[in-house]
Design a protein around this motif. Structure first.
Motif, PDB file in Angstrom:
ATOM      1  N   ILE A 345      -1.691 -18.133   3.925  1.00  0.00           N
ATOM      2  CA  ILE A 345      -2.246 -17.891   2.595  1.00  0.00           C
ATOM      3  C   ILE A 345      -1.841 -16.514   2.091  1.00  0.00           C
ATOM      4  N   LYS A 346      -1.903 -15.515   2.950  1.00  0.00           N
ATOM      5  CA  LYS A 346      -1.524 -14.160   2.523  1.00  0.00           C
ATOM      6  C   LYS A 346      -0.045 -14.092   2.170  1.00  0.00           C
ATOM      7  N   SER A 347       0.801 -14.793   2.914  1.00  0.00           N
ATOM      8  CA  SER A 347       2.229 -14.793   2.602  1.00  0.00           C
ATOM      9  C   SER A 347       2.486 -15.389   1.223  1.00  0.00           C
ATOM     10  N   ILE A 348       1.806 -16.488   0.928  1.00  0.00           N
ATOM     11  CA  ILE A 348       1.956 -17.107  -0.390  1.00  0.00           C
ATOM     12  C   ILE A 348       1.426 -16.181  -1.475  1.00  0.00           C
ATOM     13  N   GLN A 349       0.331 -15.494  -1.190  1.00  0.00           N
ATOM     14  CA  GLN A 349      -0.242 -14.581  -2.172  1.00  0.00           C
ATOM     15  C   GLN A 349       0.702 -13.418  -2.470  1.00  0.00           C
ATOM     16  N   ILE A 350       1.297 -12.844  -1.435  1.00  0.00           N
ATOM     17  CA  ILE A 350       2.248 -11.741  -1.636  1.00  0.00           C
ATOM     18  C   ILE A 350       3.478 -12.225  -2.396  1.00  0.00           C
ATOM     19  N   ALA A 351       3.969 -13.420  -2.049  1.00  0.00           N
ATOM     20  CA  ALA A 351       5.127 -13.972  -2.754  1.00  0.00           C
ATOM     21  C   ALA A 351       4.816 -14.217  -4.223  1.00  0.00           C
ATOM     22  N   SER A 352       3.592 -14.646  -4.540  1.00  0.00           N
ATOM     23  CA  SER A 352       3.213 -14.881  -5.933  1.00  0.00           C
ATOM     24  C   SER A 352       3.179 -13.577  -6.720  1.00  0.00           C
ATOM     25  N   ILE A 353       2.638 -12.526  -6.106  1.00  0.00           N
ATOM     26  CA  ILE A 353       2.599 -11.221  -6.787  1.00  0.00           C
ATOM     27  C   ILE A 353       4.009 -10.717  -7.066  1.00  0.00           C
ATOM     28  N   LEU A 354       4.895 -10.805  -6.075  1.00  0.00           N
ATOM     29  CA  LEU A 354       6.269 -10.345  -6.258  1.00  0.00           C
ATOM     30  C   LEU A 354       7.006 -11.186  -7.295  1.00  0.00           C
ATOM     31  N   ALA A 355       6.709 -12.486  -7.332  1.00  0.00           N
ATOM     32  CA  ALA A 355       7.369 -13.354  -8.312  1.00  0.00           C
ATOM     33  C   ALA A 355       6.963 -12.991  -9.735  1.00  0.00           C
ATOM     34  N   ILE A 356       5.691 -12.718  -9.961  1.00  0.00           N
ATOM     35  CA  ILE A 356       5.241 -12.359 -11.311  1.00  0.00           C
ATOM     36  C   ILE A 356       5.818 -11.006 -11.722  1.00  0.00           C
ATOM     37  N   ILE A 357       5.874 -10.058 -10.788  1.00  0.00           N
ATOM     38  CA  ILE A 357       6.479  -8.761 -11.104  1.00  0.00           C
ATOM     39  C   ILE A 357       7.957  -8.930 -11.444  1.00  0.00           C
ATOM     40  N   SER A 384       0.685  -1.047 -11.471  1.00  0.00           N
ATOM     41  CA  SER A 384      -0.437  -1.987 -11.327  1.00  0.00           C
ATOM     42  C   SER A 384      -0.108  -3.082 -10.330  1.00  0.00           C
ATOM     43  N   GLY A 385       1.125  -3.628 -10.409  1.00  0.00           N
ATOM     44  CA  GLY A 385       1.508  -4.681  -9.477  1.00  0.00           C
ATOM     45  C   GLY A 385       1.528  -4.215  -8.035  1.00  0.00           C
ATOM     46  N   LEU A 386       2.028  -3.009  -7.799  1.00  0.00           N
ATOM     47  CA  LEU A 386       2.046  -2.477  -6.436  1.00  0.00           C
ATOM     48  C   LEU A 386       0.637  -2.219  -5.911  1.00  0.00           C
ATOM     49  N   LEU A 387      -0.268  -1.787  -6.781  1.00  0.00           N
ATOM     50  CA  LEU A 387      -1.657  -1.586  -6.353  1.00  0.00           C
ATOM     51  C   LEU A 387      -2.324  -2.914  -6.003  1.00  0.00           C
ATOM     52  N   VAL A 388      -2.055  -3.940  -6.786  1.00  0.00           N
ATOM     53  CA  VAL A 388      -2.581  -5.270  -6.454  1.00  0.00           C
ATOM     54  C   VAL A 388      -2.006  -5.736  -5.119  1.00  0.00           C
ATOM     55  N   LEU A 389      -0.727  -5.483  -4.911  1.00  0.00           N
ATOM     56  CA  LEU A 389      -0.100  -5.856  -3.643  1.00  0.00           C
ATOM     57  C   LEU A 389      -0.726  -5.092  -2.477  1.00  0.00           C
ATOM     58  N   LEU A 390      -0.985  -3.801  -2.676  1.00  0.00           N
ATOM     59  CA  LEU A 390      -1.635  -3.005  -1.634  1.00  0.00           C
ATOM     60  C   LEU A 390      -3.035  -3.509  -1.339  1.00  0.00           C
ATOM     61  N   HIS A 391      -3.798  -3.831  -2.376  1.00  0.00           N
ATOM     62  CA  HIS A 391      -5.151  -4.362  -2.190  1.00  0.00           C
ATOM     63  C   HIS A 391      -5.108  -5.677  -1.421  1.00  0.00           C
ATOM     64  N   THR A 392      -4.123  -6.503  -1.718  1.00  0.00           N
ATOM     65  CA  THR A 392      -4.006  -7.790  -1.035  1.00  0.00           C
ATOM     66  C   THR A 392      -3.672  -7.613   0.442  1.00  0.00           C
ATOM     67  N   MET A 393      -2.758  -6.718   0.741  1.00  0.00           N
ATOM     68  CA  MET A 393      -2.309  -6.553   2.124  1.00  0.00           C
ATOM     69  C   MET A 393      -3.326  -5.828   2.991  1.00  0.00           C
ATOM     70  N   GLU A 394      -4.096  -4.919   2.407  1.00  0.00           N
ATOM     71  CA  GLU A 394      -4.978  -4.085   3.212  1.00  0.00           C
ATOM     72  C   GLU A 394      -6.424  -4.570   3.249  1.00  0.00           C
ATOM     73  N   TYR A 395      -6.919  -5.100   2.125  1.00  0.00           N
ATOM     74  CA  TYR A 395      -8.367  -5.334   2.013  1.00  0.00           C
ATOM     75  C   TYR A 395      -8.749  -6.776   1.711  1.00  0.00           C
ATOM     76  N   GLN A 396      -7.778  -7.664   1.476  1.00  0.00           N
ATOM     77  CA  GLN A 396      -8.136  -9.009   1.037  1.00  0.00           C
ATOM     78  C   GLN A 396      -8.889  -9.777   2.109  1.00  0.00           C
ATOM     79  N   ASP A 397      -8.551  -9.557   3.366  1.00  0.00           N
ATOM     80  CA  ASP A 397      -9.219 -10.301   4.447  1.00  0.00           C
ATOM     81  C   ASP A 397     -10.655  -9.861   4.647  1.00  0.00           C
ATOM     82  N   HIS A 398     -11.048  -8.732   4.071  1.00  0.00           N
ATOM     83  CA  HIS A 398     -12.397  -8.192   4.291  1.00  0.00           C
ATOM     84  C   HIS A 398     -13.201  -8.185   3.004  1.00  0.00           C
ATOM     85  N   MET A 399     -12.932  -9.138   2.118  1.00  0.00           N
ATOM     86  CA  MET A 399     -13.599  -9.114   0.815  1.00  0.00           C
ATOM     87  C   MET A 399     -15.080  -9.455   0.930  1.00  0.00           C
ATOM     88  N   PHE A 400     -15.484 -10.134   2.024  1.00  0.00           N
ATOM     89  CA  PHE A 400     -16.889 -10.462   2.179  1.00  0.00           C
ATOM     90  C   PHE A 400     -17.628  -9.402   2.990  1.00  0.00           C
TER      91      PHE A 400
END
Length: 692
Positions: A345-357, A384-400
């Motif tokens: 899921i994280k790989s797909i999420q990172i690929a989606s962010i890079l694709a939109i950028i 903004s895109g790089l910050l979203v990418l950083l948030h996804t890679m570092e903190y997305q798994d701990h959102m709860f």
């Protein structure tokens, strides 16, 4: 609750509950008598209140459960029934003006003065007066017998008093329960009439606008009957689709599975577009591939490719989530990815962010004018895109987990960065583009929009307006997608990218030369895409699918207002994205009819850039809102009114708010740009003229 955790419906698991009371009663009930006792859920509040010795809740309409009070003495039991009766009597007095407080005695010595109960006015009021007075008189008669021996001998007085209280409590509770769902029909009728009137006004304005555009187009088409309107298949289908959606609102099953309607209608409409595109291809052998790339028949093939891409993305969105109510347990793509693990899921999420950028950067690169301003906008968006990418890679798994300072700070910086990017682009682009394109034109340097204007027969100064609207619309859509990639669940990253691809493909299809669809059909198609994408992100007409966790990303402390706004943005991400794309849609349309008009003025310009993108979504939403309001009133006594129709009405009202928000953004952007260019043209003593 149901087995999957939902509640609020009418199933057996949701309506049948077990209540176990352990008290002082010495007599043990048999299994049969214990399992056959039943009570309404509203009876729990009054029963528990008197058991704990606290007042009954102010608006409770429940009746005491007699089986629970078996350990009380006769005097205590009658006192409990009396308190329960006075509770319901106060509610009756608030509902019935004829039940005056002076009609009922306040002390025991006046209970026998039954003549005072005749002060009640009205048939219903007299009925309640009769039952309540009967109970109080029998209660007073029993209390007047002071000796316990006399009371035990005259046990009928006690039973009669209890029976009278039970009778009053039963009819009062039933009447108050029905009264809770009764609404003033006069006010409801007036409200529905006002909504119907507003719908008719919207449709009338849209009809007049279509009529005006129709006659304007006929003036430039020779040898064509100017008074004959031929309905195309796509127009008839859009009208039929709206009718099907309206009729489906009357069925609870269709409301529960509404996603199938929008997916089917959207895909069928684009299949009609594909059919018209294929029919427009010249007959004969297939063209050589180099001829296609060299520009021969390129328009038809690019249009067909765009429609096919929309259909492919729509099919993936359709299978991403098993929405609705009845088939949520069936497998889908999201469940398969969740079983594959969070790494996928994280790989797909990172690929989606890079694709939109990457898509954003490519579309910006195609704009050849004023590279300095474009680079500034691109740098802000890239941050903004790089910050979203950083948030996804570092903190997305701990959102709860408990949000840390860095997690919250990065999200807040993304909010600020995207907001500044959009505001700067929308405000500054009209001024920058006017001077930059004028300079480019005077220097003879080519740019993409120069070619676009020549191809569509558009001359100065409309090219400046088109250029600015294109850049602003691109900033709106790309920034909105990045924001959703931050807020949405990780599993919805690829659907956001797919909806963005559908939006861009639709705009390319509608903007390239060849087949010309009616403008209201194009706007309706984008509206359909927004609704299909809404359900493709996993939303439904039940409140259980609302993403609450994402509404607190970036909040350092609890705020109901900001959390509600974020929750609204997450839920209606797809409809708002397609509405924001209307700014880009108007910039890519053929304005030849406007540019060749000698009498073109600001009114014509506003009509072409704002009227259709505003009126069509407002008209469609007005029809759906008015229709479902009538359906909800007709279904107010339906078994599923609270589990199906009421949540759906909340969604319809929230959809109305999203439509108004999107239309306001589009209209405000168009009005601002038109006013800026009018001011610049007046200062330069210019005017809209014919292209040479």
């Amino acid at each position: 609750m149901t087995e999957n955790g939902n509640h609020g419906g009418s199933s057996y698991e949701e309506t049948d509950s077990l209540a176990l009371f352990i008290g002082l009663k010495s007599k043990i009930l048999t299994y049969t008598s214990a399992t056959q006792n039943a009570a309404s859920q509203v009876d729990m509040a009054s029963t528990l209140a008197l058991l704990f010795g606290v007042p009954i809740p102010k608006n409770n309409v429940g009746v005491l459960m007699p089986e629970v009070f078996g350990s009380l003495t006769d005097d205590q039991w009658l006192r409990a029934l009396e308190l329960n009766s006075w509770q319901l009597l106060r509610l009756l007095q608030a509902q019935l003006s004829g039940l005056s407080q002076q009609s009922f005695p306040c002390n025991d010595s006046s209970y026998e003065q039954s003549s005072e109960f005749t002060k009640c006015v009205g048939q219903v009021e007299q009925k309640f007066c009769h039952f309540f007075s009967k109970a109080t008189v029998l209660h007073s008669s029993w209390k007047s017998k002071k000796g316990q021996t006399i009371r035990s001998i005259n046990g009928d007085d006690f039973r009669n008093a209890v029976k009278a209280y039970d009778e009053f409590l039963r009819i009062a509770s039933e009447w108050l329960s029905r009264r809770a769902t009764d609404k003033p029909l006069n006010l409801l009728t007036s409200g529905v009439a006002a909504m119907f009137g507003s719908s008719m006004i919207m449709l009338r304005l849209l009809f007049l606008l279509c009529k005006q555009v129709f006659f304007a187009e006929k003036q430039y088409l020779p040898n064509v009957n100017k008074y004959t309107y031929n309905w195309d298949l796509d127009e008839l289908f859009v009208l039929g689709a709206i009718l099907i959606v309206v009729l489906g609102m009357g069925s609870s099953s269709m409301v529960e599975e509404e996603q199938y309607i929008w997916h089917f209608m959207t895909s069928t409409l684009y299949l009609i577009f594909l059919r018209r595109t294929i029919q427009s291809v010249p007959a004969g052998p297939a063209p050589f591939i180099l001829n296609v790339f060299n520009g021969k028949n390129c328009s038809n093939y690019s249009r067909a490719s765009s429609v096919i891409l929309v259909l492919i993305c729509g099919r993936i969105l359709r299978g991403w989530h098993q929405g609705g109510v009845n088939w949520t347990h069936l497998p889908d793509i999201s469940k398969w990815l969740e079983q594959a693990g969070s790494h996928s899921i994280k790989s797909i999420q990172i690929a989606s962010i890079l694709a939109i950028i990457s898509l954003w950067s490519f579309l910006l690169y195609s704009l050849r004018s004023k590279r300095g301003f474009i680079l500034v906008v691109q740098a802000m968006f890239l941050i903004s895109g790089l910050l979203v990418l950083l948030h996804t890679m570092e903190y997305q798994d701990h959102m709860f987990a408990a949000s840390g300072y860095n997690n919250t700070s990065i999200a807040q910086i993304v909010y600020a960065s995207l907001g500044v990017t959009v505001i700067v682009t929308a405000v500054a682009s009209p001024w920058v583009m006017y001077y930059s394109i004028s300079k480019t034109r005077s220097n003879g340097k080519p740019c993409l929009m120069n070619y676009f204007s020549i191809a569509n027969g558009i001359g100065s100064p409309l090219i400046e307006l088109i250029y600015s609207s294109y850049l602003t619309g691109l900033a709106y859509t790309a920034s909105w997608c990045l924001l959703q990639l931050l807020l949405q669940q990780p599993i919805n990253a690829l659907p956001i990218l797919l909806i963005f691809l559908q939006t861009l493909s639709s705009l390319v299809y509608f903007s390239t030369g060849g087949i010309q669809h009616k403008l209201w059909v194009e706007v309706a198609a984008l509206y359909f895409l927004g609704m299909a994408g809404h359900f493709g992100l996993g939303n439904s007409n039940t409140l259980a699918t609302i993403d609450v966790a994402g509404a607190f990303i970036g909040l350092s402390s609890h705020s109901t207002l900001f959390a509600g706004i974020l929750m609204f943005m997450i839920t209606f991400a797809s409809p708002l994205l397609l509405l924001l794309s209307m700014v880009m849609h108007t910039s890519m349309k053929d304005m030849r009819n406007l540019s060749v008009s000698q009498d073109a003025d600001m009114g014509h310009l506003l009509l072409s850039t704002i009227a259709f993108p505003s009126l069509v979504p407002l008209s469609l939403n007005s029809i759906l809102l008015t229709t479902f309001t009538v359906v909800l009133l007709l279904m107010r006594n339906h078994l599923f009114v609270w589990s199906v129709f009421s949540p759906k009405y909340l969604y319809v009202c929230a959809t109305t708010a999203s439509v108004y928000a999107g239309v306001t953004a589009v209209a405000a952007t168009g009005i601002y740009k038109c006013l800026v260019f009018a001011l610049l043209m007046r200062n330069s003593n210019g005017s809209i003229r014919n292209p040479r």
